[in-house]
Design an enzyme around this catalytic site. Structure first.
Site, PDB file in Angstrom:
ATOM      1  CG  ASN A  67      56.866  -9.604  26.674  1.00  0.00           C
ATOM      2  OD1 ASN A  67      57.289  -8.424  26.839  1.00  0.00           O
ATOM      3  ND2 ASN A  67      57.552 -10.148  25.667  1.00  0.00           N
ATOM      4  CE  LYS A 111      59.470  -5.794  27.565  1.00  0.00           C
ATOM      5  NZ  LYS A 111      58.954  -6.492  26.250  1.00  0.00           N
ATOM      6  CE1 TYR A 139      63.387  -4.581  23.538  1.00  0.00           C
ATOM      7  CE2 TYR A 139      62.009  -2.638  23.762  1.00  0.00           C
ATOM      8  CZ  TYR A 139      62.526  -3.713  24.220  1.00  0.00           C
ATOM      9  OH  TYR A 139      61.737  -4.598  25.154  1.00  0.00           O
ATOM     10  CD  GLU A 160      69.651  -4.931  26.816  1.00  0.00           C
ATOM     11  OE1 GLU A 160      69.595  -5.403  27.905  1.00  0.00           O
ATOM     12  OE2 GLU A 160      69.403  -5.251  25.537  1.00  0.00           O
ATOM     13  CG  HIS A 182      64.550  -5.805  28.500  1.00  0.00           C
ATOM     14  ND1 HIS A 182      64.559  -6.212  27.043  1.00  0.00           N
ATOM     15  CD2 HIS A 182      65.678  -5.670  28.970  1.00  0.00           C
ATOM     16  CE1 HIS A 182      66.091  -6.099  26.809  1.00  0.00           C
ATOM     17  NE2 HIS A 182      66.646  -5.726  27.967  1.00  0.00           N
TER      18      HIS A 182
HETATM   19  P1  DAT Z   1      62.812 -10.292  24.246  1.00  0.00           P
HETATM   20  O1  DAT Z   1      62.107  -9.403  25.120  1.00  0.00           O
HETATM   21  O2  DAT Z   1      62.225 -11.808  24.542  1.00  0.00           O
HETATM   22  O3  DAT Z   1      64.170 -10.264  24.396  1.00  0.00           O
HETATM   23  P2  DAT Z   1      63.012  -9.680  21.352  1.00  0.00           P
HETATM   24  O4  DAT Z   1      64.200  -8.824  21.863  1.00  0.00           O
HETATM   25  O5  DAT Z   1      63.122 -10.316  20.358  1.00  0.00           O
HETATM   26  O6  DAT Z   1      62.327 -10.427  22.695  1.00  0.00           O
HETATM   27  O7  DAT Z   1      61.860  -8.382  21.225  1.00  0.00           O
HETATM   28  C1  DAT Z   1      61.764  -7.488  21.895  1.00  0.00           C
HETATM   29  C2  DAT Z   1      59.969  -7.149  22.358  1.00  0.00           C
HETATM   30  O8  DAT Z   1      59.623  -6.786  21.166  1.00  0.00           O
HETATM   31  C3  DAT Z   1      59.612  -8.376  22.922  1.00  0.00           C
HETATM   32  O9  DAT Z   1      59.736  -8.385  24.367  1.00  0.00           O
HETATM   33  C4  DAT Z   1      58.183  -8.069  22.678  1.00  0.00           C
HETATM   34  C5  DAT Z   1      58.368  -7.185  21.287  1.00  0.00           C
HETATM   35  N1  DAT Z   1      57.884  -8.354  20.222  1.00  0.00           N
HETATM   36  C6  DAT Z   1      58.673  -9.140  19.482  1.00  0.00           C
HETATM   37  N2  DAT Z   1      58.345  -9.677  18.858  1.00  0.00           N
HETATM   38  C7  DAT Z   1      57.103  -9.348  18.504  1.00  0.00           C
HETATM   39  C8  DAT Z   1      56.028  -9.634  17.512  1.00  0.00           C
HETATM   40  N3  DAT Z   1      56.347 -10.527  16.647  1.00  0.00           N
HETATM   41  N4  DAT Z   1      54.967  -8.973  17.736  1.00  0.00           N
HETATM   42  C9  DAT Z   1      54.952  -7.626  18.412  1.00  0.00           C
HETATM   43  N5  DAT Z   1      55.793  -7.520  19.341  1.00  0.00           N
HETATM   44  C10 DAT Z   1      56.938  -8.304  19.204  1.00  0.00           C
HETATM   45 MG    MG Z   2      65.653  -9.054  23.564  1.00  0.00          MG
END
Ligand code: DAT
Ligand code: MG
Length: 155
Positions: free
Chosen positions: A118, A15, A55, A132, A121
């Site tokens: 974080n 990212k 997303y 994807e 991805h």
């Molecule tokens: P991942 O990236 O572990 O698959 P995800 O698909 O649930 O997680 O969410 C996509 C991204 O969105 C994640 O990497 C960081 C952001 N995100 C997820 N939950 C969040 C939250 N509660 N607050 C802020 N950003 C969040």
């Molecule tokens: Mg995800």
């Protein structure tokens, strides 16, 4: 080769925060050292529309707008990696979505702090990996080659 029936591909992206922090090399190093096989890669700044598509499953979450804006705010390093059971194994290597819940030794547990920054991805299921990979890469962007490690990684 035996044992290679469940070969999979997964989509991985460093990212904008990971790129800015100079962590592309560290992330690629970990994937290479695990034994995974790189089949496509590109460095680009994605559009906000592209990130909204990527997303889409999260469209009703309060952070969706900010997430898509952030992901399109700077360069990402987009890759497709191949390996046996790779979708699950990479998710284990990432750690949890929230770095604060990620164990030391995982990428997020070692290299970042905040859920909104974080750094990486990785596709969460084989079905999403296929979607994807198709969203980010055209068929002609894949390189087909055999890794000389293959007989030493797979029985
Ligand atoms: P991942 O990236 O572990 O698959 P995800 O698909 O649930 O997680 O969410 C996509 C991204 O969105 C994640 O990497 C960081 C952001 N995100 C997820 N939950 C969040 C939250 N509660 N607050 C802020 N950003 C969040
Ligand atoms: Mg995800």
């Amino acid at each position: 080769l035996a044992g290679t029936g469940d070969m999979e591909r997964t989509f991985i992206a460093v990212k904008p925060d990971g790129v800015q922090r100079g962590l592309c090399g560290e992330i690629i190093k970990r994937l290479e050292q695990r034994g995974f096989h790189l089949v496509a890669a590109k460095f680009l700044q994605a559009s906000e529309d592209h990130m909204k598509q990527h997303y889409l499953d999260l469209k009703d979450m309060p952070f969706y707008g900010g997430l898509c804006k952030y992901m399109s705010s700077g360069p990402v390093f987009a890759m497709v990696w191949e390996g046996q059971n790779i979708v699950k194994l990479v998710r284990m290597m990432l750690g949890e979505t929230n770095p604060a819940d990620s164990k030391p030794g995982s990428i997020r547990g070692d290299l970042c702090i905040n859920i909104g920054r974080n750094i990486i991805h990785g596709s969460d299921t084989l079905e999403n990996a296929k979607k994807e990979v198709g969203l980010w890469f055209k068929p002609e962007e894949f390189v087909n080659y055999t890794s000389c490690f293959q007989p030493y990684l797979y029985e």
